[in-house]
Write a protein that holds these residues in place. Structure first.
Motif, mmCIF file in Angstrom:
data_model
loop_
_atom_site.group_PDB
_atom_site.id
_atom_site.type_symbol
_atom_site.label_atom_id
_atom_site.label_comp_id
_atom_site.label_asym_id
_atom_site.label_seq_id
_atom_site.Cartn_x
_atom_site.Cartn_y
_atom_site.Cartn_z
ATOM 1 N N PHE A 312 0.845 -1.186 0.000
ATOM 2 C CA PHE A 312 0.000 0.000 0.000
ATOM 3 C C PHE A 312 0.880 1.236 0.000
ATOM 4 O O PHE A 312 2.110 1.145 0.113
ATOM 5 C CB PHE A 312 -0.938 -0.005 1.220
ATOM 6 N N LYS A 313 0.275 2.388 -0.125
ATOM 7 C CA LYS A 313 1.017 3.647 -0.170
ATOM 8 C C LYS A 313 1.398 4.057 1.246
ATOM 9 O O LYS A 313 0.539 4.278 2.096
ATOM 10 C CB LYS A 313 0.162 4.722 -0.834
ATOM 11 N N GLN A 314 2.706 4.182 1.490
ATOM 12 C CA GLN A 314 3.189 4.486 2.833
ATOM 13 C C GLN A 314 2.916 5.933 3.228
ATOM 14 O O GLN A 314 2.630 6.232 4.389
ATOM 15 C CB GLN A 314 4.696 4.233 2.924
ATOM 16 N N GLY A 320 6.800 2.542 -1.860
ATOM 17 C CA GLY A 320 7.482 1.285 -1.605
ATOM 18 C C GLY A 320 8.692 1.370 -0.711
ATOM 19 O O GLY A 320 9.316 0.364 -0.424
ATOM 20 N N GLY A 321 9.052 2.533 -0.266
ATOM 21 C CA GLY A 321 10.196 2.649 0.621
ATOM 22 C C GLY A 321 11.472 3.048 -0.100
ATOM 23 O O GLY A 321 11.486 3.314 -1.296
ATOM 24 N N ILE A 322 12.570 3.030 0.652
ATOM 25 C CA ILE A 322 13.870 3.442 0.132
ATOM 26 C C ILE A 322 14.536 2.286 -0.597
ATOM 27 O O ILE A 322 14.471 1.143 -0.161
ATOM 28 C CB ILE A 322 14.770 3.921 1.285
ATOM 29 N N ALA A 323 15.167 2.554 -1.727
ATOM 30 C CA ALA A 323 15.836 1.529 -2.523
ATOM 31 C C ALA A 323 16.876 0.789 -1.687
ATOM 32 O O ALA A 323 17.644 1.396 -0.941
ATOM 33 C CB ALA A 323 16.503 2.164 -3.739
ATOM 34 N N GLY A 324 16.894 -0.520 -1.832
ATOM 35 C CA GLY A 324 17.871 -1.334 -1.121
ATOM 36 C C GLY A 324 17.302 -1.992 0.115
ATOM 37 O O GLY A 324 17.706 -3.088 0.482
ATOM 38 N N TRP A 325 16.358 -1.336 0.743
ATOM 39 C CA TRP A 325 15.686 -1.974 1.881
ATOM 40 C C TRP A 325 14.226 -1.514 1.913
ATOM 41 O O TRP A 325 13.732 -0.904 2.823
ATOM 42 C CB TRP A 325 16.403 -1.686 3.196
#
Length: 564
Positions: A312-314, A320-325
């Motif tokens: 879902f939209k944070q 989706g969050g920060i790239a890498g984690w």
């Protein structure tokens, strides 16, 4: 004297044992003997045929069993939006089956491939069948965003095969469910020896198709009446026996499955909440906030602590969050089964895509009228009978098409289906449980629900009857095909947009409920009780669907004692 008593006892014991075996023998042999007439059932020489060995309904492809029960339908948390369209009420749903996942691009592509092969769009007669089934891939476009990658690739590229299909409106989803019913039952008949092997692929064309309802009404008409494809099965004795009974599969055979369909709103919400795994609380008074346990969207288990439990939209600009984690592993939709299932074994009942359900939208669920298998949207029809007394099948000449408000043309029946007509007084006379074919507006704008009956005179270009019984006075957009050139007979689409300023609502009988949050939604919409609505002929990039199927027979596979 004593010896005689012993002998007498032994004789009596022997008689009791013999009588017991005789009784058991009679009991076992009575399985195929009618308790009403004493006649034989399933006699090889003929007579009444019935499946006495039926144990339980087969679980159809893609489905899992959802055991029915009671639950609190509606939102029990604070209604911060003040919608007041999901007030709590107690409902009961029967057991049913539901798709383990949302319908994926691959599953829908199989439908498109079959439709294109059987009804070639290159032929003028059938072009609207295939085109009407195509999802709207342009739903990905945005005036201020670059989404052409999804527009061009999302539906067909193998990279997205296990992603949920989007761009499908409610009508298309319903038609897919009908198609799936026929293909699954076609496969069942082939497996059980009632249909020639491979016929469902090799011998099928526009004039030789299979319909479950048409087969049950008249098996010999399936596949154009070709008896080398639709077979009779030998019952009882060897095929060489002169008095063997050859029969088609019937409803009494118990092998054909009920129809795939969209779940009702009550079924979807019940399945999503999955209260079956949360019995430590008094569920008669409340409901879980999400399809999982707890009041948070992140996992609390040691092995996955902090991981998001849905797609879902944070937050603003955060999908989706920060790239890498990454928080949830996805920016748009995610592959099905990316997150853990709920306690019914259903995946993505919150997040990923919202889902169409069967119901016509109304702000209030009328639990005073019904609290068992609730649904609003029933339209009852019956098979059309011709002048010869036989059922009338749809042919290439009488396919029924619907032109949607956006101009898209969709076939609502196909060659091989049974033509349908509304039920009439023959079915409704003196009935108390229903009184007409279309029951969408029951207790909603009729004399039973309002002191007002006539909502005013007709407006220009609108039939007066449209103002009657329309509690929700939604716009009526008119779309149709007209002759543009009387010489060439060239046709064009004519659209008349309803610009009336006297309309009071956007809600009408063509507005359907959709449930669940999506990749575009905040966590607020992940609550199973949340409900929204959309016109049934509109598609989007965040609404998909899954199918359901009613269960026949007992509520559960397990006896009651075994569950305690």
């Amino acid at each position: 004297m004593k010896v005689n008593k012993i002998v007498t006892v032994r004789v009596l014991f022997s008689l009791i044992v013999l009588f017991g075996f005789t009784s058991c023998s009679k009991k076992s042999s009575s399985k195929n003997t009618s308790s009403a007439t004493g006649w034989k059932i399933n006699d090889p020489s003929g007579g009444f045929q019935y499946n006495n060995n039926f144990t339980k309904q087969e679980t159809a492809p893609g489905l899992v069993l959802v055991e029915g029960g009671t639950f609190t339908m509606g939102k029990v948390q604070d209604d911060v939006m003040h919608d007041w369209n999901n007030t709590p009420n107690q409902q009961h749903v029967q057991s049913f089956y539901m798709d383990e996942t949302e319908v994926t691009n691959l599953m829908y592509m199989e439908y498109l491939d079959w439709t294109k092969r059987v009804f070639p769009p290159t032929e003028e007669t059938y072009k609207n069948i295939y085109e009407g089934a195509l999802p709207d891939t342009l739903v990905w476009r945005n005036r201020l965003g670059y989404n052409e990658t999804m527009t061009n690739n999302y539906l067909r590229h193998p990279a997205y095969s296990q992603y949920p299909v989007v761009g499908v409106n409610w009508i298309q989803a319903s038609e897919y469910a009908k198609w799936r019913t026929d293909r699954v039952n076609e496969s069942v008949l082939e497996r059980e020896g009632y249909m020639k092997k491979g016929a469902k692929i090799v011998d099928v064309d526009a004039n030789n198709t299979f319909s479950t309802e048409a087969y049950l009404a008249s098996p010999s008409t399936s596949f154009g009446g070709n008896d080398s494809i639709v077979l009779k099965k030998v019952k009882g004795r060897s095929k060489k026996s002169a008095d063997s009974t050859n029969v088609y599969a019937q409803k009494t055979s118990g092998i054909l499955l009920p129809e795939y369909r969209l779940p009702t709103e009550a079924e979807w919400e019940y399945a999503s909440a999955a209260d079956v795994g949360n019995r430590e609380y008094n569920l008669y008074r409340g409901q879980k906030k999400y399809p999982w346990k707890g009041s948070y969207t992140r996992s609390g288990s040691r092995s996955s602590r902090g991981d998001q439990l849905a797609n879902f939209k944070q937050g603003k600009g955060d999908y989706g969050g920060i790239a890498g984690w990454s928080d949830d592993g996805a920016d748009i939709t995610a592959p099905v089964k990316s997150y853990k299932p709920n306690d019914f074994g259903l995946y993505d009942m919150a997040g990923n895509v919202a889902e169409w359900v069967q119901d016509v939208y109304r702000p209030i669920v009328d639990d005073e009228a019904n609290d068992f298998n609730y649904v609003r949207g029933n339209v009852y029809t019956k098979n059309k009978i011709g002048d010869d007394g036989k059922i009338e099948l749809v042919t290439s000449e009488n396919i029924k098409y619907d032109t949607l408000s956006n101009g898209k043309v969709i076939a609502r029946n196909k060659p091989g289906d049974i033509a349908q007509v509304p039920v009439d007084e023959k079915e409704t006379y003196l009935r108390q449980n229903f009184d007409k074919s279309n029951e969408i507006n029951y207790r909603d704008g009729d004399k039973a629900s309002t002191r007002f009956f006539d909502y005013g005179s007709a407006e220009e270009g609108e039939a007066k009857k449209d103002n009657k019984n329309r509690m929700y006075d939604s716009p009526i957009h008119q779309v149709g095909t007209v002759i543009a050139d009387t010489v060439t007979k060239e046709k064009k689409m004519e659209r008349k947009f309803d610009k009336s300023d006297k309309r009071t609502s956007l809600i009408g009988d063509d507005v359907r409920v959709y449930k669940g949050g999506s990749w575009r939604d905040r966590a607020y919409w992940l609550d199973p009780a949340q409900r929204r609505y959309c016109q049934q002929d509109i598609a989007s990039d965040y609404i998909g669907f899954r199918c359901a199927m009613s269960r026949v027979g007992p509520k559960s596979d397990m006896p009651k004692r075994a569950r305690n």
